[in-house]
Design an enzyme around this catalytic site. Structure first.
Site, PDB file in Angstrom:
ATOM      1  N   GLU A 159      -4.775  41.964 -18.720  1.00 37.84           N
ATOM      2  CA  GLU A 159      -5.058  42.989 -19.728  1.00 37.84           C
ATOM      3  C   GLU A 159      -4.120  42.926 -20.940  1.00 37.84           C
ATOM      4  OE1 GLU A 159      -5.249  46.750 -17.732  1.00 37.84           O
ATOM      5  OE2 GLU A 159      -6.868  46.094 -16.405  1.00 37.84           O
TER       6      GLU A 159
ATOM      7  N   GLU B 227     -11.273  42.926 -11.871  1.00 34.11           N
ATOM      8  CA  GLU B 227     -10.923  44.268 -11.389  1.00 34.11           C
ATOM      9  C   GLU B 227     -12.124  45.168 -11.541  1.00 34.11           C
ATOM     10  OE1 GLU B 227      -7.600  46.491 -12.808  1.00 34.11           O
ATOM     11  OE2 GLU B 227      -6.241  44.778 -12.732  1.00 34.11           O
TER      12      GLU B 227
END
Length: 731
Positions: free
Chosen positions: A296, A507
């Site tokens: 991220e 995720e």
């Protein structure tokens, strides 16, 4: 709302780069066997195994009897590699990798102390994460029973010291830069290298740290941690990492060799050296599939258009949200009036009040640091303090949108992100063949509200201009359709941008403490079950693999995953059986103890398909499922635009099939299978090019069905007894 589709796209390099010939077939590459005992792990490099000899490949083979979701050499015929949009085994079968993130507790050191944090940061250790080694057989047996044999091992940058010493017992997984700026990932010395005072970040609002000290569970703190991306500490660190040479050229520090280098070179070199050590330590392990280089990534201040506001459409506004300019003043020890944002409808949040922060005049910068106590952005002339008026002044409003030396407009992706991860030589024609796309996906409305019911919202669509009424969905079917559309959009965008590359959702998950933690009081998990089913149904429809967030043995009902108030784990060691009470046999229900919402996430799926998957669906409430695949056929016109349900199906777009056997993972708790394989094998008479095979399975009895039948038997027996009593009384 915070966008999770642009800033959190990840790329994974899988194994040695394959060489392809003109027909797209893979050239022979040496490849080590995968470990049969442990789940295959990504974030690390996979080593190729030799393919079958020509004589073996010339006729269909029946794979050794293992189990459907076995990714070892025995289960895959000795090879697991990339071809087009699929993972493929040595028999040419398409492999569907499903698993978990191990684990949320890896964000916190094993010796972490909430009360003393951030003290003793040089002594932290992650050894023992995600669980002690002696517990590994218990956890892996459990995950295998549930069909989740592909894991993301969450390694952190934290075990790296400023002197270049690496904790090789546990080696980057980054949120909001570091634990010391309210997230996880980078070690404390990286912030100190830029000049931050670790003990002076909270008061001036440079970081929100309550969430990493056990907080985040009460209503006023719920969901605040993502706002940390915009706060001074994390935003400055990200800017220095990606673009320090451009925007902070005056900041120079000494590296481990004693040489003076730019802060960008210092941070990036430490990061890359960490990966070098990690690759050398684990790169050749048999169960390792690939590396996810960074989790991220965030751009920091790069491309920030105004010092007086963040972009409401991409940056979450909740709680106290100082602008960049306000953050600079606060960090320099000046009080500032900051807006306070609360949840609202129809807009996610709105500013409802203001408050003067940092009345204690605490500085975020160390006097003995490389900036001599000065704000790094004041040092570079972005802003200044007017001593006569006793107020701050913005001097360069568009500083982060243009190269300060040339005036050229900058683009974070093109100028900083891609050059770091993707050299100029990685053109579309020369892009590494072993790269896959691994974005993250969450239902943003569900995360933001920590609630789920009969109404869901397509936040992705709204952020892209969708008419609001089209973004609202009702009921469980609506939630499935909503999530499926969002995930399909992400997958097909990946195909358009990268070509035919595998996509794995790295995720995805749901909060266990939704709806104000009602399930912890009632032990009724129907809304969590429905939300998980809707998400997994969407992934089923997209025909892609995933790793769920997350499997955390340390999870507890009220402390959750013990990081920023998150509670995503559907397993807790505290609820589970251990030691002599736990049976590792795959048909043993003792492995299920400690889990929640089993019937939502333990579900059938085609693990190895002797053809190209084109459809799969599963109905949680009945246990019925359907799957369809096509045998690669003659060359045909492929779809003009990449599509989830119209993959390339020509024979020259797929390796030769040398097995007719399709293996479906069929959980024993559904099929009432008392054997350990949990595998439904389907073998047609022949591999006819272009033929579509469709299988429909209806499960009449399973572990749940047995209880239902038993109840009917008891009821029927009771009614017979009542009738007999009535007859005896009338006789």
């Amino acid at each position: 709302m915070l966008s999770r589709t642009d800033s959190e796209a990840s790329f994974i390099l899988v194994g040695s780069e394959s060489v392809t010939d003109d027909k797209g077939s893979d050239a022979e590459t040496p490849r080590a066997e995968l470990n049969r005992m442990l789940p295959v792990s990504r974030l690390r490099r996979h080593c190729p195994v030799k393919r079958s000899s020509a004589s073996q490949a010339s006729r269909p083979q029946t794979p050794e009897q293992t189990f459907a979701h076995d990714w070892s050499a025995a289960g895959t015929g000795g090879r697991l590699y990339i071809h087009g949009r699929h993972f493929v085994d040595a028999h040419g079968r398409v492999c569907n990798l499903r698993g978990v993130n191990l684990s949320g507790n890896c964000k916190t050191p094993t010796n972490h102390d909430h009360d003393s944090f951030p003290a003793n940061h040089a002594d932290v250790t992650f050894v023992g994460r995600p669980f002690p080694l002696e517990e590994a057989p218990d956890h892996f047996a459990r995950l295998r029973r549930w069909g989740l044999t592909f894991s993301t091992s969450a390694g952190y940058y934290g075990p790296v010291t400023s002197s270049g010493i690496y904790d090789t017992d546990y080696l980057s997984y980054i949120h909001v830069w570091s634990r010391y700026s309210g997230g996880s990932g980078a070690p404390a010395w990286t912030l100190e290298a830029v000049g931050f005072d670790l003990h002076g970040l909270e008061e001036p609002g440079a970081a929100w740290l309550r969430g990493v000290k056990g907080g985040g569970h009460i209503e006023d703190e719920r969901g605040l941690w993502p706002c940390g991306y915009q706060k001074l500490a994390a935003a400055t660190m990200a800017t220095c990492f990606w673009a320090g040479d451009t925007f902070a050229p005056k900041l120079r520090v000494k590296n481990t060799e004693g040489e003076e280098v730019s802060i960008q070179v210092f941070l990036q070199t430490a990061f890359l050296n960490m990966w070098k050590v990690l690759a050398q330590a684990v790169g050749d392990l048999e169960g390792v599939l690939g590396f996810e280089i960074m989790n991220e990534p965030h751009r920091g201040y790069v491309e920030l258009h105004s010092m007086h506001a963040f972009d409401y459409n991409t940056d979450l506004h909740l709680g106290h949200v100082p602008t960049a300019f306000q953050s600079f003043m606060l960090g320099a020890g000046h009080p500032a009036t900051v807006g306070f944002w609360t949840r609202s409808f129809p807009m996610p949040t709105r500013r409802t009040s203001t408050k003067v922060l940092n009345t204690a005049r605490q500085k975020a910068w160390r006097d003995d640091g490389p900036t001599n106590g000065l704000c790094i952005w004041e040092m570079h002339g972005v802003w200044g303090w007017d001593r006569r008026k006793d107020e701050g002044v913005v001097l360069r409003e568009s500083y982060f949108t243009k190269d300060p030396m040339t005036g050229r407009k900058v683009d974070w992706y093109e100028d900083f992100y891609y050059p770091f991860f993707c050299p100029a030589s990685w053109t579309a024609e020369r892009r590494p063949a072993n790269m896959i796309y691994a974005p993250h996906w969450y239902d943003l409305n569900g995360l933001f509200t920590k609630a789920f019911g009969n109404f869901t919202v397509n936040v992705q669509g709204l952020s892209r201009g969708m008419f609001p009424l089209k973004a609202f969905y009702w009921g469980h079917r609506g939630a499935r359709d909503n999530f499926a559309l969002q995930i399909q959009n992400i997958v097909e965008a990946g195909y358009r941008s990268l070509g035919e590359r595998p996509v794995i959702i790295g995720e995805c998950g749901i909060p266990m403490d939704m709806n104000k933690g009602e399930a912890f009081k009632t032990d009724r998990w129907q809304w969590q079950t429905c939300m998980m089913d809707a998400m997994l149904t969407a992934l089923d429809r997209a025909l892609i693999g995933f790793t769920l967030w997350n499997y955390n043995p340390d999870n507890e009902d009220h402390t959750g995953d013990d990081w920023n108030g998150e509670n995503f784990s559907w397993f807790s060691r505290r609820r589970a059986l251990t030691g002599m009470w736990l049976d590792h046999a795959q048909a043993s229900p003792t492995l299920d103890n400690g889990a929640r919402i089993l019937r939502a996430f333990v579900r059938p799926y085609p693990a190895k398909t002797a053809g190209i998957p084109i459809d799969f669906s599963y109905e949680m409430n009945t246990g019925a499922f359907e799957c369809a695949w096509v045998v690669p056929g003659p060359s045909a016109d492929e779809p003009a635009s990449p599509s989830v349900h119209r993959p390339p199906t020509s024979a020259d777009a797929h390796p030769e099939l040398t097995s007719k056997v399709t293996e479906i993972y069929l959980p024993s708790m559904i099929a009432h299978d008392r054997k350990s394989r949990q595998t439904l094998s389907i073998e047609p008479a022949a591999l006819t090019p272009g033929q579509v095979h469709r299988v429909s399975v209806k499960v009449l009895l399973g572990d749940f069905g047995t209880h239902v039948v038993a109840a009917f038997v008891l009821l029927f027996s009771f009614l017979i007894a009542v009738v007999l009593v009535m007859l005896s009384e009338t006789a």
